[in-house]
Motif scaffolding. Sequence first.
Motif, PDB file in Angstrom:
ATOM      1  N   SER A   1     -11.668   8.550   5.629  1.00  0.00           N
ATOM      2  CA  SER A   1     -10.224   8.704   5.798  1.00  0.00           C
ATOM      3  C   SER A   1      -9.497   7.738   4.862  1.00  0.00           C
ATOM      4  O   SER A   1     -10.123   6.844   4.264  1.00  0.00           O
ATOM      5  CB  SER A   1      -9.832   8.413   7.247  1.00  0.00           C
ATOM      6  OG  SER A   1     -10.115   7.063   7.573  1.00  0.00           O
ATOM      7  N   LYS A   2      -8.190   7.909   4.753  1.00  0.00           N
ATOM      8  CA  LYS A   2      -7.408   6.995   3.920  1.00  0.00           C
ATOM      9  C   LYS A   2      -7.511   5.561   4.421  1.00  0.00           C
ATOM     10  O   LYS A   2      -7.585   4.618   3.630  1.00  0.00           O
ATOM     11  CB  LYS A   2      -5.941   7.436   3.880  1.00  0.00           C
ATOM     12  CG  LYS A   2      -5.688   8.667   3.021  1.00  0.00           C
ATOM     13  CD  LYS A   2      -4.203   8.947   2.880  1.00  0.00           C
ATOM     14  CE  LYS A   2      -3.957  10.124   1.946  1.00  0.00           C
ATOM     15  NZ  LYS A   2      -2.504  10.388   1.760  1.00  0.00           N
TER      16      LYS A   2
ATOM     17  N   THR B   1     -10.948   4.216   3.529  1.00  0.00           N
ATOM     18  CA  THR B   1     -10.962   3.955   2.084  1.00  0.00           C
ATOM     19  C   THR B   1     -10.211   2.679   1.757  1.00  0.00           C
ATOM     20  O   THR B   1     -10.653   1.867   0.929  1.00  0.00           O
ATOM     21  CB  THR B   1     -10.325   5.146   1.331  1.00  0.00           C
ATOM     22  OG1 THR B   1     -11.093   6.318   1.583  1.00  0.00           O
ATOM     23  CG2 THR B   1     -10.284   4.878  -0.165  1.00  0.00           C
ATOM     24  N   PHE B   2      -9.092   2.481   2.428  1.00  0.00           N
ATOM     25  CA  PHE B   2      -8.300   1.272   2.216  1.00  0.00           C
ATOM     26  C   PHE B   2      -9.093   0.030   2.609  1.00  0.00           C
ATOM     27  O   PHE B   2      -9.131  -0.954   1.865  1.00  0.00           O
ATOM     28  CB  PHE B   2      -7.017   1.360   3.039  1.00  0.00           C
ATOM     29  CG  PHE B   2      -6.190   0.110   3.033  1.00  0.00           C
ATOM     30  CD1 PHE B   2      -5.535  -0.313   1.893  1.00  0.00           C
ATOM     31  CD2 PHE B   2      -6.069  -0.653   4.191  1.00  0.00           C
ATOM     32  CE1 PHE B   2      -4.778  -1.480   1.886  1.00  0.00           C
ATOM     33  CE2 PHE B   2      -5.316  -1.819   4.200  1.00  0.00           C
ATOM     34  CZ  PHE B   2      -4.671  -2.220   3.051  1.00  0.00           C
TER      35      PHE B   2
ATOM     36  N   LYS C   1       0.393   3.817  -3.002  1.00  0.00           N
ATOM     37  CA  LYS C   1      -0.529   4.924  -2.695  1.00  0.00           C
ATOM     38  C   LYS C   1       0.121   6.121  -2.006  1.00  0.00           C
ATOM     39  O   LYS C   1      -0.501   7.173  -1.901  1.00  0.00           O
ATOM     40  CB  LYS C   1      -1.672   4.409  -1.796  1.00  0.00           C
ATOM     41  CG  LYS C   1      -2.411   3.189  -2.332  1.00  0.00           C
ATOM     42  CD  LYS C   1      -3.114   3.466  -3.650  1.00  0.00           C
ATOM     43  CE  LYS C   1      -3.847   2.213  -4.145  1.00  0.00           C
ATOM     44  NZ  LYS C   1      -4.534   2.446  -5.436  1.00  0.00           N
TER      45      LYS C   1
ATOM     46  N   TYR D   1       0.842  -1.207   0.000  1.00  0.00           N
ATOM     47  CA  TYR D   1       0.000   0.000   0.000  1.00  0.00           C
ATOM     48  C   TYR D   1       0.874   1.253   0.000  1.00  0.00           C
ATOM     49  O   TYR D   1       0.607   2.216  -0.731  1.00  0.00           O
ATOM     50  CB  TYR D   1      -0.921  -0.008   1.215  1.00  0.00           C
ATOM     51  CG  TYR D   1      -1.779   1.234   1.321  1.00  0.00           C
ATOM     52  CD1 TYR D   1      -2.963   1.345   0.589  1.00  0.00           C
ATOM     53  CD2 TYR D   1      -1.406   2.296   2.135  1.00  0.00           C
ATOM     54  CE1 TYR D   1      -3.746   2.490   0.666  1.00  0.00           C
ATOM     55  CE2 TYR D   1      -2.179   3.442   2.220  1.00  0.00           C
ATOM     56  CZ  TYR D   1      -3.349   3.536   1.491  1.00  0.00           C
ATOM     57  OH  TYR D   1      -4.112   4.668   1.562  1.00  0.00           O
TER      58      TYR D   1
ATOM     59  N   GLN E   1     -12.864   9.267  -0.537  1.00  0.00           N
ATOM     60  CA  GLN E   1     -12.239  10.289   0.315  1.00  0.00           C
ATOM     61  C   GLN E   1     -12.968  11.633   0.209  1.00  0.00           C
ATOM     62  O   GLN E   1     -13.057  12.375   1.185  1.00  0.00           O
ATOM     63  CB  GLN E   1     -10.769  10.442  -0.068  1.00  0.00           C
ATOM     64  CG  GLN E   1      -9.935   9.216   0.286  1.00  0.00           C
ATOM     65  CD  GLN E   1      -8.467   9.385  -0.026  1.00  0.00           C
ATOM     66  OE1 GLN E   1      -7.907  10.459   0.172  1.00  0.00           O
ATOM     67  NE2 GLN E   1      -7.840   8.326  -0.517  1.00  0.00           N
TER      68      GLN E   1
ATOM     69  N   GLU F   1     -11.443   5.257  -5.102  1.00  0.00           N
ATOM     70  CA  GLU F   1     -10.767   5.660  -3.871  1.00  0.00           C
ATOM     71  C   GLU F   1     -10.905   7.167  -3.664  1.00  0.00           C
ATOM     72  O   GLU F   1     -11.114   7.634  -2.528  1.00  0.00           O
ATOM     73  CB  GLU F   1      -9.297   5.255  -3.925  1.00  0.00           C
ATOM     74  CG  GLU F   1      -9.081   3.743  -3.952  1.00  0.00           C
ATOM     75  CD  GLU F   1      -7.627   3.352  -4.135  1.00  0.00           C
ATOM     76  OE1 GLU F   1      -7.196   2.401  -3.464  1.00  0.00           O
ATOM     77  OE2 GLU F   1      -6.936   4.011  -4.939  1.00  0.00           O
TER      78      GLU F   1
END
Length: 246
Positions: A147-148, A151-152, A56, A52, A142, A138
Amino acid sequence: MFLIISTIFIKGIPYIKGAFFTKEVQFSIKLSMKTTSISTLICMLLAIPTSYAFTKLNFPFKKISQILIELPLCLPYLVLGVSLLIVFSSPAGKFLKSIGIKVVYSQLGIIIAQITVNLPYTIRFIKTAFQEVDTRLEFISQTLGASKFKTFMNVTIPLSKNSLMGALILTWSRGLGEFGATLMLVGVTRMKTETLPASIYLNVATGDMGVAMASALILFIISSLSLFIANYFSGKSYDKNRLKSN
């Protein structure tokens, strides 16, 4: 390839029934399953956040870090095993042994050897899976306030779950057949560090080709089933990506 597979079956089938019920082969199967399952779980836990970060995030020395992590892919497994042996025979390794963490010539060493060999491969596989996730989804997640991390967990992981399953199974299968690094770090001792590949090696060395070919056939069957399952999940992932592109 057909000749090799045929040889394994022809030479292994007459001995597989008798060999399968011996304590030695059963021990090697159980040890292989145990060490491979543990090392695969650790590889996945380490590879997912690492992959990740590489796909990302932006951070200093990103390219150099990728090269260093994937460098073991270019090295012979014997070299990796020798390097591990030197590391765990150093003062730091002796300190670990003094507090009860024995790596050299132990089953823990098998797990560490499998992780060392398979982790770069797992990272590369999962990194490819994350790169195939639609970044627009993604981004939308957001912009809607997620939040990241959310989203992950709610977008990236579900969209790449088939590829992740394929990575897990292929990593497990590779760990099952790993021998070079393991040989250098823990050696081959009957009923102690004897995995399935080690059982083949030991029995060939002692001239017992029947048990060796039976062990090879068992390893081949398990690996073939793993490959079939991995291809099933990879195929589902491919079909899903193709539908998106259309």
